[in-house]
Design an enzyme around this catalytic site. Structure first.
Site, mmCIF file in Angstrom:
data_model
loop_
_atom_site.group_PDB
_atom_site.id
_atom_site.type_symbol
_atom_site.label_atom_id
_atom_site.label_comp_id
_atom_site.label_asym_id
_atom_site.label_seq_id
_atom_site.Cartn_x
_atom_site.Cartn_y
_atom_site.Cartn_z
ATOM 1 C CB CYS A 1 -17.354 3.726 -0.025
ATOM 2 S SG CYS A 1 -18.864 3.472 -0.981
ATOM 3 C CB CYS B 1 -17.773 0.700 -7.052
ATOM 4 S SG CYS B 1 -16.224 0.767 -6.158
ATOM 5 C CG ASP C 1 -1.965 1.130 1.183
ATOM 6 O OD1 ASP C 1 -2.297 1.689 2.248
ATOM 7 O OD2 ASP C 1 -2.400 1.464 0.068
HETATM 8 C C1 B12 Z 1 -4.617 6.235 -3.827
HETATM 9 C C2 B12 Z 1 -5.372 4.951 -3.472
HETATM 10 C C3 B12 Z 1 -6.753 5.029 -3.253
HETATM 11 C C4 B12 Z 1 -7.538 6.286 -3.538
HETATM 12 C C5 B12 Z 1 -7.750 6.440 -5.066
HETATM 13 C C6 B12 Z 1 -8.280 5.166 -5.722
HETATM 14 C C7 B12 Z 1 -7.778 4.908 -7.135
HETATM 15 N N1 B12 Z 1 -8.587 4.325 -7.986
HETATM 16 O O1 B12 Z 1 -6.664 5.208 -7.403
HETATM 17 C C8 B12 Z 1 -8.843 6.040 -2.730
HETATM 18 C C9 B12 Z 1 -8.666 6.638 -1.327
HETATM 19 C C10 B12 Z 1 -10.119 6.607 -3.357
HETATM 20 C C11 B12 Z 1 -8.836 4.531 -2.620
HETATM 21 C C12 B12 Z 1 -9.983 3.784 -2.423
HETATM 22 C C13 B12 Z 1 -9.974 2.416 -2.309
HETATM 23 N N2 B12 Z 1 -8.895 1.609 -2.193
HETATM 24 CO CO1 B12 Z 1 -7.096 2.228 -2.495
HETATM 25 N N3 B12 Z 1 -5.258 2.596 -2.903
HETATM 26 C C14 B12 Z 1 -4.702 3.705 -3.334
HETATM 27 C C15 B12 Z 1 -3.187 3.459 -3.606
HETATM 28 C C16 B12 Z 1 -2.405 3.985 -2.415
HETATM 29 C C17 B12 Z 1 -2.624 4.082 -4.907
HETATM 30 C C18 B12 Z 1 -3.537 3.791 -6.163
HETATM 31 C C19 B12 Z 1 -3.103 4.681 -7.322
HETATM 32 O O2 B12 Z 1 -1.944 4.683 -7.714
HETATM 33 N N4 B12 Z 1 -4.046 5.448 -7.857
HETATM 34 C C20 B12 Z 1 -3.755 6.344 -8.962
HETATM 35 C C21 B12 Z 1 -4.842 6.254 -10.028
HETATM 36 C C22 B12 Z 1 -4.509 7.072 -11.241
HETATM 37 O O3 B12 Z 1 -4.861 4.881 -10.404
HETATM 38 P P1 B12 Z 1 -6.204 4.189 -10.883
HETATM 39 O O4 B12 Z 1 -7.392 5.019 -10.621
HETATM 40 O O5 B12 Z 1 -6.182 2.831 -10.355
HETATM 41 O O6 B12 Z 1 -5.992 4.197 -12.451
HETATM 42 C C23 B12 Z 1 -5.524 3.079 -13.088
HETATM 43 C C24 B12 Z 1 -6.635 2.424 -13.866
HETATM 44 O O7 B12 Z 1 -7.818 3.125 -13.878
HETATM 45 C C25 B12 Z 1 -6.014 2.161 -15.180
HETATM 46 N N5 B12 Z 1 -6.766 2.734 -16.274
HETATM 47 C C26 B12 Z 1 -6.908 3.987 -16.582
HETATM 48 N N6 B12 Z 1 -7.581 4.097 -17.743
HETATM 49 C C27 B12 Z 1 -7.811 2.870 -18.184
HETATM 50 C C28 B12 Z 1 -8.450 2.409 -19.325
HETATM 51 C C29 B12 Z 1 -8.526 1.071 -19.522
HETATM 52 C C30 B12 Z 1 -9.179 0.532 -20.769
HETATM 53 C C31 B12 Z 1 -7.998 0.189 -18.549
HETATM 54 C C32 B12 Z 1 -8.099 -1.290 -18.717
HETATM 55 C C33 B12 Z 1 -7.366 0.669 -17.396
HETATM 56 C C34 B12 Z 1 -7.295 2.020 -17.224
HETATM 57 O O8 B12 Z 1 -4.769 2.741 -15.246
HETATM 58 C C35 B12 Z 1 -4.543 3.590 -14.137
HETATM 59 C C36 B12 Z 1 -3.172 3.462 -13.694
HETATM 60 O O9 B12 Z 1 -2.893 2.086 -13.427
HETATM 61 C C37 B12 Z 1 -3.163 1.880 -3.712
HETATM 62 C C38 B12 Z 1 -1.832 1.230 -3.234
HETATM 63 C C39 B12 Z 1 -0.736 1.362 -4.294
HETATM 64 N N7 B12 Z 1 0.441 1.757 -3.835
HETATM 65 O O10 B12 Z 1 -0.963 1.122 -5.465
HETATM 66 C C40 B12 Z 1 -4.359 1.455 -2.818
HETATM 67 C C41 B12 Z 1 -5.204 0.260 -3.274
HETATM 68 C C42 B12 Z 1 -5.444 0.346 -4.772
HETATM 69 N N8 B12 Z 1 -6.504 0.444 -2.623
HETATM 70 C C43 B12 Z 1 -7.090 -0.653 -2.271
HETATM 71 C C44 B12 Z 1 -8.390 -0.732 -1.685
HETATM 72 C C45 B12 Z 1 -8.767 -2.014 -0.945
HETATM 73 C C46 B12 Z 1 -9.275 0.349 -1.780
HETATM 74 C C47 B12 Z 1 -10.791 0.343 -1.469
HETATM 75 C C48 B12 Z 1 -11.513 -0.890 -1.958
HETATM 76 C C49 B12 Z 1 -11.002 0.550 0.050
HETATM 77 C C50 B12 Z 1 -12.477 0.793 0.455
HETATM 78 N N9 B12 Z 1 -13.299 -0.204 0.403
HETATM 79 O O11 B12 Z 1 -12.799 1.907 0.794
HETATM 80 C C51 B12 Z 1 -11.266 1.619 -2.242
HETATM 81 C C52 B12 Z 1 -11.709 1.286 -3.705
HETATM 82 C C53 B12 Z 1 -12.127 2.527 -4.472
HETATM 83 C C54 B12 Z 1 -11.978 2.325 -5.985
HETATM 84 N N10 B12 Z 1 -13.082 2.126 -6.687
HETATM 85 O O12 B12 Z 1 -10.844 2.335 -6.483
HETATM 86 C C55 B12 Z 1 -6.202 -1.866 -2.578
HETATM 87 C C56 B12 Z 1 -6.612 -2.665 -3.850
HETATM 88 C C57 B12 Z 1 -7.933 -3.293 -3.871
HETATM 89 C C58 B12 Z 1 -8.314 -3.865 -5.247
HETATM 90 N N11 B12 Z 1 -8.686 -5.108 -5.266
HETATM 91 O O13 B12 Z 1 -8.235 -3.140 -6.246
HETATM 92 C C59 B12 Z 1 -4.782 -1.199 -2.785
HETATM 93 C C60 B12 Z 1 -3.902 -1.899 -3.829
HETATM 94 C C61 B12 Z 1 -4.078 -1.238 -1.418
HETATM 95 C C62 B12 Z 1 -3.530 -2.663 -1.071
HETATM 96 N N12 B12 Z 1 -2.247 -2.774 -0.910
HETATM 97 O O14 B12 Z 1 -4.276 -3.613 -1.009
HETATM 98 N N13 B12 Z 1 -7.576 4.035 -2.779
#
Ligand code: B12
Length: 328
Positions: A248, A251, A141
């Site tokens: 939350c 989703c 994380d």
């Molecule tokens: C910042 C963060 C958050 C933030 C932002 C979430 C987010 N989507 O990034 C917040 C606080 C909102 C959050 C919430 C949650 N989180 Co969080 N979070 C993180 C953290 C620290 C970094 C994630 C990151 O880099 N985000 C940056 C954005 C830009 O990334 P992204 O939105 O995922 O975008 C990617 C995709 O969308 C994809 N993408 C973009 N466009 C497209 C288009 C296509 C076609 C495709 C295929 C993909 C794609 O590429 C992007 C880059 O990879 C990670 C740990 C880590 N070091 O990675 C944990 C992590 C992702 N979180 C986790 C968890 C458990 C949660 C929650 C479920 C907790 C909860 N129940 O409240 C929620 C889920 C919310 C959600 N729908 O994502 C877990 C993973 C769970 C899982 N199975 O995915 C992690 C990995 C922590 C862990 N070590 O377990 N989190």
């Protein structure tokens, strides 16, 4: 670099197999190996940050080059061993609380950071016994790496439209961890996307945080608002937060890939609040010692008491507004 001989390749395959078997024996639910190469969507992360979608999570912009490239974060890295832990336990009907306030499933048991890190360190020690030349660095994380992106490349799952990492068998109730290593191990194939035309998560999110498939605006995400956003919350968003006290799961609750999730096996994930809820009125009465004792060893301690009570007040306001609406 001298290409590995067929014997070497065989040894690498067997070592990779042994590491995966050991990881599963140790209690990880899933394991896979990804190349320690830059993330495919570094530009997406850059634009996401530039658009302010990280809100108060300023740490996400720090060490950007390391975050998008595990080999920049850990020089000499060749591969990343990615693991995932299923934390899903069925919840009981909430009959006791008159002001139910929901807590995200991942935070109902013990703090996963501690649990996964301990196990990763033990696995890394084991790997170094097997391959003394290996260097390793563990992450859960908080490390500046993109865990979902790596887990996707390691074949553990795909990144769904709700931007969660989803495994075809277990769904998205998964917590992730990694061991970055200098060992050149054979890597797994990335998992393919199984979202298809479904948009259940997008339609279910009450704040419209999933602004497009795969694109989450964290500043509208209830998980972000309850855990990461320390400032005042926009009143219009408060109304849409319903009865979420911490995190939350909406989703994920609506995701069809979470319909057949097998129960977790690690008792430390057992929900300490069996219905997944706390009573918002009681939380408002908590003093520091109640907060310390009730949340001992919980991931919920990421949120300090005043902020938790801010969230509880929002739950009570929304409850009252819903009752007023019904009594009209
Ligand atoms: C910042 C963060 C958050 C933030 C932002 C979430 C987010 N989507 O990034 C917040 C606080 C909102 C959050 C919430 C949650 N989180 Co969080 N979070 C993180 C953290 C620290 C970094 C994630 C990151 O880099 N985000 C940056 C954005 C830009 O990334 P992204 O939105 O995922 O975008 C990617 C995709 O969308 C994809 N993408 C973009 N466009 C497209 C288009 C296509 C076609 C495709 C295929 C993909 C794609 O590429 C992007 C880059 O990879 C990670 C740990 C880590 N070091 O990675 C944990 C992590 C992702 N979180 C986790 C968890 C458990 C949660 C929650 C479920 C907790 C909860 N129940 O409240 C929620 C889920 C919310 C959600 N729908 O994502 C877990 C993973 C769970 C899982 N199975 O995915 C992690 C990995 C922590 C862990 N070590 O377990 N989190």
């Amino acid at each position: 670099m001298v290409p590995a001989s067929p014997i070497d390749r065989l040894l690498e395959y067997s070592l990779a197999r042994q590491i995966k078997d050991r990881a599963l024996e140790m209690g990880f639910s899933l394991v896979g190996i990804a190349p320690a190469q830059p993330a495919a969507r570094r530009q997406y992360l850059k634009e996401w940050l530039d658009q302010g979608r990280a809100g108060e999570m300023a740490y996400l912009a720090k060490r950007f080059e390391e975050r998008v490239d595990p080999a920049a974060y850990f020089p000499g890295a060749a591969t990343v061993i990615c693991v995932a832990m299923n934390y899903y336990y069925p919840l009981e009907e909430d009959t006791s609380s008159s002001h139910p306030a929901r807590v995200a499933r991942y935070a109902l048991g013990n703090d996963y950071h501690q649990m996964i890190k301990e196990r990763l360190f033990a696995l890394a020690d084991w790997i170094r016994q097997k391959a003394p030349e290996a260097q390793t660095r563990c992450g859960v994380d908080t490390a500046p790496i993109m865990e979902k992106d790596l887990a996707m490349r390691a074949g553990i799952g795909w990144i769904g439209k709700n931007s969660c990492l989803i495994n075809p068998r277990i769904g998205s109730w998964l917590l992730l961890g990694e061991i970055i290593t200098t060992l050149a191990l054979p890597t797994d194939e990335p998992e393919t996307d199984h979202c298809g035309t479904c948009r259940a998560c997008i339609d279910a999110c009450p704040t419209g945080a999933i602004t497009a498939p795969y694109e989450l605006d964290a500043t509208r995400c209830i998980s972000y608002l309850t855990i990461e956003h320390r400032g005042p919350i926009d009143p219009s968003l408060q109304k849409q937060m319903g009865n979420w006290l911490y995190g939350c799961d909406i989703c994920q609750d609506v995701c069809p890939h979470n319909r057949k999730t097998p129960c977790a096996t690690d008792p430390r994930f057992l929900p300490r609040f069996r219905s997944g809820t706390l009573d918002a009125e009681q939380v408002m009465q908590w003093d520091t010692s109640a907060y310390q004792s009730i949340l001992r060893g919980s991931a919920m301690k990421r949120v300090k008491l005043p902020m938790l009570q801010r969230n509880a007040r929002i739950v009570l306001n929304n409850e009252r507004a819903a009752q007023d609406e019904q009594s009209k």
